[in-house]
Design a protein around this motif. Structure first.
Motif, PDB file in Angstrom:
ATOM      1  N   MET A  97     -11.243   0.650  98.198  1.00 32.95           N
ATOM      2  CA  MET A  97     -10.700   1.975  98.032  1.00 32.95           C
ATOM      3  C   MET A  97      -9.990   2.035  96.690  1.00 32.95           C
ATOM      4  O   MET A  97      -9.345   1.074  96.284  1.00 32.95           O
ATOM      5  N   GLU A  98     -10.104   3.174  96.031  1.00 29.66           N
ATOM      6  CA  GLU A  98      -9.477   3.354  94.727  1.00 29.66           C
ATOM      7  C   GLU A  98      -8.458   4.487  94.776  1.00 29.66           C
ATOM      8  O   GLU A  98      -8.737   5.561  95.300  1.00 29.66           O
ATOM      9  N   ILE A  99      -7.286   4.216  94.223  1.00 24.96           N
ATOM     10  CA  ILE A  99      -6.246   5.234  94.075  1.00 24.96           C
ATOM     11  C   ILE A  99      -5.939   5.354  92.599  1.00 24.96           C
ATOM     12  O   ILE A  99      -5.645   4.357  91.932  1.00 24.96           O
ATOM     13  N   LYS A 100      -6.011   6.578  92.087  1.00 18.50           N
ATOM     14  CA  LYS A 100      -5.677   6.851  90.691  1.00 18.50           C
ATOM     15  C   LYS A 100      -4.385   7.654  90.641  1.00 18.50           C
ATOM     16  O   LYS A 100      -4.239   8.638  91.365  1.00 18.50           O
ATOM     17  N   VAL A 101      -3.470   7.215  89.790  1.00 22.25           N
ATOM     18  CA  VAL A 101      -2.216   7.927  89.578  1.00 22.25           C
ATOM     19  C   VAL A 101      -2.195   8.399  88.131  1.00 22.25           C
ATOM     20  O   VAL A 101      -2.348   7.601  87.205  1.00 22.25           O
ATOM     21  N   CYS A 102      -2.018   9.692  87.939  1.00 21.22           N
ATOM     22  CA  CYS A 102      -1.982  10.258  86.600  1.00 21.22           C
ATOM     23  C   CYS A 102      -0.729   9.783  85.871  1.00 21.22           C
ATOM     24  O   CYS A 102       0.370   9.773  86.438  1.00 21.22           O
ATOM     25  N   ILE A 103      -0.913   9.390  84.604  1.00 25.22           N
ATOM     26  CA  ILE A 103       0.222   9.017  83.766  1.00 25.22           C
ATOM     27  C   ILE A 103       0.287   9.913  82.524  1.00 25.22           C
ATOM     28  O   ILE A 103       0.913   9.556  81.534  1.00 25.22           O
ATOM     29  N   GLY A 104      -0.360  11.064  82.608  1.00 27.48           N
ATOM     30  CA  GLY A 104      -0.301  12.027  81.513  1.00 27.48           C
ATOM     31  C   GLY A 104       1.109  12.586  81.363  1.00 27.48           C
ATOM     32  O   GLY A 104       2.011  12.267  82.143  1.00 27.48           O
ATOM     33  N   SER A 105       1.301  13.413  80.384  1.00 31.88           N
ATOM     34  CA  SER A 105       2.645  13.896  80.026  1.00 31.88           C
ATOM     35  C   SER A 105       3.430  14.499  81.184  1.00 31.88           C
ATOM     36  O   SER A 105       4.564  14.103  81.453  1.00 31.88           O
ATOM     37  N   ALA A 106       2.856  15.471  81.880  1.00 36.54           N
ATOM     38  CA  ALA A 106       3.581  16.136  82.975  1.00 36.54           C
ATOM     39  C   ALA A 106       3.903  15.155  84.089  1.00 36.54           C
ATOM     40  O   ALA A 106       5.027  15.135  84.611  1.00 36.54           O
ATOM     41  N   CYS A 107       2.951  14.339  84.449  1.00 36.85           N
ATOM     42  CA  CYS A 107       3.167  13.378  85.535  1.00 36.85           C
ATOM     43  C   CYS A 107       4.161  12.301  85.123  1.00 36.85           C
ATOM     44  O   CYS A 107       5.004  11.885  85.920  1.00 36.85           O
ATOM     45  N   HIS A 108       4.070  11.877  83.875  1.00 36.28           N
ATOM     46  CA  HIS A 108       5.024  10.894  83.359  1.00 36.28           C
ATOM     47  C   HIS A 108       6.444  11.429  83.497  1.00 36.28           C
ATOM     48  O   HIS A 108       7.338  10.730  83.984  1.00 36.28           O
ATOM     49  N   LEU A 109       6.644  12.668  83.087  1.00 34.69           N
ATOM     50  CA  LEU A 109       7.975  13.274  83.138  1.00 34.69           C
ATOM     51  C   LEU A 109       8.479  13.470  84.566  1.00 34.69           C
ATOM     52  O   LEU A 109       9.682  13.472  84.806  1.00 34.69           O
ATOM     53  N   LYS A 110       7.562  13.628  85.509  1.00 30.85           N
ATOM     54  CA  LYS A 110       7.961  13.879  86.894  1.00 30.85           C
ATOM     55  C   LYS A 110       7.969  12.624  87.758  1.00 30.85           C
ATOM     56  O   LYS A 110       8.105  12.713  88.970  1.00 30.85           O
ATOM     57  N   GLY A 111       7.798  11.438  87.138  1.00 29.85           N
ATOM     58  CA  GLY A 111       8.001  10.202  87.893  1.00 29.85           C
ATOM     59  C   GLY A 111       6.780   9.382  88.213  1.00 29.85           C
ATOM     60  O   GLY A 111       6.797   8.605  89.170  1.00 29.85           O
ATOM     61  N   ALA A 112       5.729   9.490  87.418  1.00 26.54           N
ATOM     62  CA  ALA A 112       4.502   8.735  87.704  1.00 26.54           C
ATOM     63  C   ALA A 112       4.749   7.231  87.807  1.00 26.54           C
ATOM     64  O   ALA A 112       4.197   6.571  88.681  1.00 26.54           O
ATOM     65  N   TYR A 113       5.583   6.704  86.934  1.00 32.97           N
ATOM     66  CA  TYR A 113       5.796   5.257  86.960  1.00 32.97           C
ATOM     67  C   TYR A 113       6.577   4.820  88.189  1.00 32.97           C
ATOM     68  O   TYR A 113       6.353   3.734  88.714  1.00 32.97           O
ATOM     69  N   GLU A 114       7.460   5.671  88.698  1.00 33.44           N
ATOM     70  CA  GLU A 114       8.153   5.376  89.955  1.00 33.44           C
ATOM     71  C   GLU A 114       7.146   5.355  91.112  1.00 33.44           C
ATOM     72  O   GLU A 114       7.220   4.494  91.992  1.00 33.44           O
ATOM     73  N   VAL A 115       6.218   6.309  91.105  1.00 35.20           N
ATOM     74  CA  VAL A 115       5.182   6.359  92.134  1.00 35.20           C
ATOM     75  C   VAL A 115       4.332   5.088  92.066  1.00 35.20           C
ATOM     76  O   VAL A 115       4.088   4.435  93.082  1.00 35.20           O
ATOM     77  N   ILE A 116       3.916   4.711  90.870  1.00 36.36           N
ATOM     78  CA  ILE A 116       3.103   3.505  90.703  1.00 36.36           C
ATOM     79  C   ILE A 116       3.852   2.272  91.190  1.00 36.36           C
ATOM     80  O   ILE A 116       3.289   1.439  91.911  1.00 36.36           O
TER      81      ILE A 116
END
Length: 81
Positions: free
Chosen positions: A1-20
């Motif tokens: 199974m593959e999960i992709k988490v966006c790390i683009g600008s908007a997602c980065h600002l809203k916590g993408a790295y915390e989610v990852i």
């Protein structure tokens, strides 16, 4: 199974790295690194609802950092049924 988490600008600002990091910790704790392939991705096309997460070929879902653990738990339950 593959999960992709966006790390683009908007997602980065809203916590993408915390989610990852939450996802990575959960996968390690439950020995799922060989079952779930976690990937960072640039824009998934849902910038207005960031953080964007896509599981396999399903619709992109908005995941807030504070809800990341519940999200990955739900994915885990789904694959163990």
């Amino acid at each position: 199974m593959e999960i992709k988490v966006c790390i683009g600008s908007a997602c980065h600002l809203k916590g993408a790295y915390e989610v990852i990091e939450t996802f990575k910790a959960y996968l390690a704790k439950h020995d799922l690194e060989n079952t779930i392939d976690l990937k960072a991705s640039f824009c998934l096309g849902e910038c207005g609802t960031a953080v964007s997460v896509k599981v396999e070929n399903e619709q992109v879902t908005a995941v807030k950092p504070e809800a990341a653990k519940q999200f990955i738990e739900a994915v885990h339950r789904r694959i163990t049924q």
